[in-house]
Design a protein around this motif. Structure first.
Motif, mmCIF file in Angstrom:
data_model
loop_
_atom_site.group_PDB
_atom_site.id
_atom_site.type_symbol
_atom_site.label_atom_id
_atom_site.label_comp_id
_atom_site.label_asym_id
_atom_site.label_seq_id
_atom_site.Cartn_x
_atom_site.Cartn_y
_atom_site.Cartn_z
ATOM 1 N N LEU A 1 45.210 40.664 29.482
ATOM 2 C CA LEU A 1 43.619 39.802 29.037
ATOM 3 C C LEU A 1 42.980 39.513 30.439
ATOM 4 O O LEU A 1 43.349 39.534 31.077
ATOM 5 N N LEU A 2 41.929 39.954 30.714
ATOM 6 C CA LEU A 2 40.768 39.659 31.413
ATOM 7 C C LEU A 2 39.877 38.150 30.613
ATOM 8 O O LEU A 2 39.385 37.908 29.969
ATOM 9 N N ARG A 3 41.105 36.855 31.146
ATOM 10 C CA ARG A 3 40.154 36.056 30.709
ATOM 11 C C ARG A 3 39.142 35.334 31.288
ATOM 12 O O ARG A 3 39.753 34.520 32.714
ATOM 13 N N PRO A 4 38.540 34.429 30.887
ATOM 14 C CA PRO A 4 37.201 33.300 31.331
ATOM 15 C C PRO A 4 38.409 32.592 32.279
ATOM 16 O O PRO A 4 38.689 31.703 31.117
ATOM 17 N N SER A 5 37.890 31.895 33.507
ATOM 18 C CA SER A 5 38.678 30.622 34.041
ATOM 19 C C SER A 5 38.525 30.176 35.057
ATOM 20 O O SER A 5 38.023 29.979 36.169
ATOM 21 N N GLY A 6 37.128 29.695 34.591
ATOM 22 C CA GLY A 6 36.258 28.976 35.246
ATOM 23 C C GLY A 6 35.674 29.088 36.456
ATOM 24 O O GLY A 6 35.343 30.289 36.568
ATOM 25 N N VAL A 7 35.646 28.291 37.761
ATOM 26 C CA VAL A 7 34.922 29.146 38.971
ATOM 27 C C VAL A 7 35.558 30.457 40.172
ATOM 28 O O VAL A 7 35.511 30.985 40.223
ATOM 29 N N ALA A 8 36.933 30.939 39.432
ATOM 30 C CA ALA A 8 37.912 32.175 39.441
ATOM 31 C C ALA A 8 37.085 33.329 38.802
ATOM 32 O O ALA A 8 37.659 34.241 38.828
ATOM 33 N N GLY A 9 36.803 33.584 37.041
ATOM 34 C CA GLY A 9 35.615 34.163 37.284
ATOM 35 C C GLY A 9 37.306 34.638 35.647
ATOM 36 O O GLY A 9 38.009 34.041 35.230
ATOM 37 N N LEU A 10 37.167 36.488 36.213
ATOM 38 C CA LEU A 10 38.205 36.867 34.846
ATOM 39 C C LEU A 10 39.320 36.960 35.615
ATOM 40 O O LEU A 10 39.543 37.941 36.787
ATOM 41 N N VAL A 11 40.624 36.392 34.555
ATOM 42 C CA VAL A 11 41.449 36.920 35.471
ATOM 43 C C VAL A 11 42.460 37.280 34.464
ATOM 44 O O VAL A 11 42.750 37.012 33.709
ATOM 45 N N PRO A 12 43.011 38.539 35.082
ATOM 46 C CA PRO A 12 43.872 38.905 34.648
ATOM 47 C C PRO A 12 45.178 38.625 33.507
ATOM 48 O O PRO A 12 46.004 37.363 34.420
ATOM 49 N N GLU A 13 45.630 38.470 32.801
ATOM 50 C CA GLU A 13 47.133 37.541 31.433
ATOM 51 C C GLU A 13 47.602 38.515 31.109
ATOM 52 O O GLU A 13 47.016 39.489 30.409
ATOM 53 N N LEU A 14 49.202 38.712 31.714
ATOM 54 C CA LEU A 14 50.149 40.051 30.594
ATOM 55 C C LEU A 14 49.868 38.936 29.401
ATOM 56 O O LEU A 14 49.786 37.748 28.997
ATOM 57 N N ALA A 15 49.346 39.943 27.961
ATOM 58 C CA ALA A 15 49.991 39.327 26.856
ATOM 59 C C ALA A 15 51.031 40.472 25.664
ATOM 60 O O ALA A 15 51.027 41.513 26.424
ATOM 61 N N ASP A 16 51.136 39.544 24.574
ATOM 62 C CA ASP A 16 51.899 40.246 24.036
ATOM 63 C C ASP A 16 50.574 41.549 22.889
ATOM 64 O O ASP A 16 50.261 41.441 22.459
ATOM 65 N N PRO A 17 51.562 42.698 23.170
ATOM 66 C CA PRO A 17 50.444 43.804 22.271
ATOM 67 C C PRO A 17 50.522 44.057 20.965
ATOM 68 O O PRO A 17 49.223 44.174 19.803
ATOM 69 N N SER A 18 51.298 42.805 19.942
ATOM 70 C CA SER A 18 51.656 42.941 18.801
ATOM 71 C C SER A 18 50.977 41.895 18.021
ATOM 72 O O SER A 18 51.271 42.027 17.413
ATOM 73 N N ALA A 19 50.756 41.217 19.526
ATOM 74 C CA ALA A 19 49.552 39.874 18.833
ATOM 75 C C ALA A 19 48.369 39.790 18.870
ATOM 76 O O ALA A 19 47.898 40.206 18.842
ATOM 77 N N PRO A 20 47.809 39.387 17.287
ATOM 78 C CA PRO A 20 46.300 39.662 17.054
ATOM 79 C C PRO A 20 45.251 38.242 18.287
ATOM 80 O O PRO A 20 45.854 37.472 18.855
ATOM 81 N N HIS A 21 44.574 38.661 18.981
ATOM 82 C CA HIS A 21 43.912 38.206 20.410
ATOM 83 C C HIS A 21 42.244 38.078 20.125
ATOM 84 O O HIS A 21 41.806 37.531 20.741
ATOM 85 N N LEU A 22 41.754 38.665 18.797
ATOM 86 C CA LEU A 22 40.439 38.708 18.624
ATOM 87 C C LEU A 22 40.263 37.916 17.559
ATOM 88 O O LEU A 22 41.205 37.979 16.396
ATOM 89 N N THR A 23 39.209 37.574 17.716
ATOM 90 C CA THR A 23 38.349 36.312 16.482
ATOM 91 C C THR A 23 37.564 37.312 15.174
ATOM 92 O O THR A 23 37.265 38.271 15.235
ATOM 93 N N VAL A 24 37.580 36.782 13.489
ATOM 94 C CA VAL A 24 37.203 38.125 13.087
ATOM 95 C C VAL A 24 35.417 37.781 13.501
ATOM 96 O O VAL A 24 34.725 39.065 12.523
#
Length: 325
Positions: free
Chosen positions: A17-40
């Motif tokens: 995932l590319l997570r927003p992280s303040g002044v750092a902008g978008l930061v990559p983060e490993l995540a579980d591909p079987s877990a939900p990550h989007l809102t409806v």
């Protein structure tokens, strides 16, 4: 089940995932591909408002994975984002996320090729006047590489009317012709129609009779020019089709070997007298077309092998594709 860094379960999929992280902008983060990550309320889900790119990563001699045609894919993604007026991660941010995913995938699935899908949506719905907050991720999935010693299976293809004329990109830019959006329902419906009618794939035709592209591929054909030389031709990009990254690499290799090249325009009548027709895509490679609307076409095995060899070379497509640093 074994785990990887950050507690992410080891599998034949890796999600970054590319997570927003303040002044750092978008930061990559490993995540579980079987877990939900989007809102409806994510507009990629509720409206198909977003874009994607699909590339192929192949393992090298020392196990490291390399994404083929990455510059061309990122360049095309940037072009699609411009058409959609959608803020997206920078090429450097995408590369950082991809590198993280490739390293993790090589660790958990050594020696395995991967489909690399970059996706970005307009994000959750926001109040009027507020800037969108895009959602972006990279998903790597184990895939089998085409065996260079085995020619790809031939395809039976149907010509289907796309319902738009060849000038749609200029006359109606809001229809997003030429952008690789998430709105692929029509493309998938076309493939289902082909399967239901005894075919394997589709080649779209504009309402004014121009050959366009496949639902997930670019068309290539070989014919003899007025001088009797073989030339490699693809439909005209300005007709609102998606610029093919595989086509760009193949064209660059053909040009280096002295082949004349052409960018259409093409009509179904131009299929008469050709030496072969192929559909090209990043993961499947270059597949020969056996027939169009039931009418057989010549199949040249030597040309099929040559086109796929050019694609595997993965050399700089140069002027044949939009690339980024």
């Amino acid at each position: 089940m074994s785990t990887v860094s950050g507690g992410v379960a080891a599998s034949r999929e890796v999600l970054v995932l590319l997570r927003p992280s303040g002044v750092a902008g978008l930061v990559p983060e490993l995540a579980d591909p079987s877990a939900p990550h989007l809102t409806v309320k994510d507009q990629g889900v509720s409206r198909g408002d977003g874009l994607f790119e699909t590339a192929l990563a192949v393992p090298g001699d020392h196990g490291a994975l390399t994404v083929r045609k990455l510059g061309a894919h990122l360049g095309r993604l940037g072009g699609s984002a411009e058409i959609l007026d959608l803020p997206v991660p920078s090429p450097a941010q995408w590369r950082q996320a991809i590198d993280m995913g490739l390293a993790e995938f090589a660790r958990s699935c050594p020696g395995t090729a991967a489909t690399v899908k970059l996706t970005v949506t307009r994000g959750p719905e926001t109040a009027a006047g507020l800037a969108p907050q895009p959602t972006a991720w990279v998903l790597l999935t184990a895939t089998a590489l085409p065996d260079p010693s085995v020619r790809p299976a031939g395809l039976r293809v149907l010509l289907l009317n796309r319902g738009l004329d060849s000038r749609v990109a200029d006359k109606a830019p809001w229809l997003l012709a030429g952008a690789k959006t998430l709105s692929y329902a029509v493309n998938m419906a076309a493939l289902r129609h082909a399967k239901a009618n005894g075919a394997d794939d589709v080649l779209f035709v504009s309402s004014d009779g121009q050959l366009l592209e496949g639902p997930t591929s670019t068309a290539l054909l070989v014919r003899r020019n007025a001088e009797g030389r073989r030339e490699l031709v693809t439909p005209l990009r300005q007709q609102g089709i998606l610029a093919g990254t595989s086509q760009a690499v193949v064209f660059a290799a053909a040009e280096r070997e002295g082949w004349p090249l052409g960018y259409g325009p093409l009509t179904p009548a131009d299929l008469e007298g050709i030496e072969g027709l192929w559909l090209a895509s990043s993961v499947r490679g270059v597949a020969p077309v056996l027939s169009v609307d039931g009418e057989p076409l010549p199949v040249d095995d030597e040309l099929t092998d040559r086109l796929n060899a050019w694609l595997r070379e993965d050399r700089d497509p140069g002027a044949h594709a939009v690339t980024v640093d």
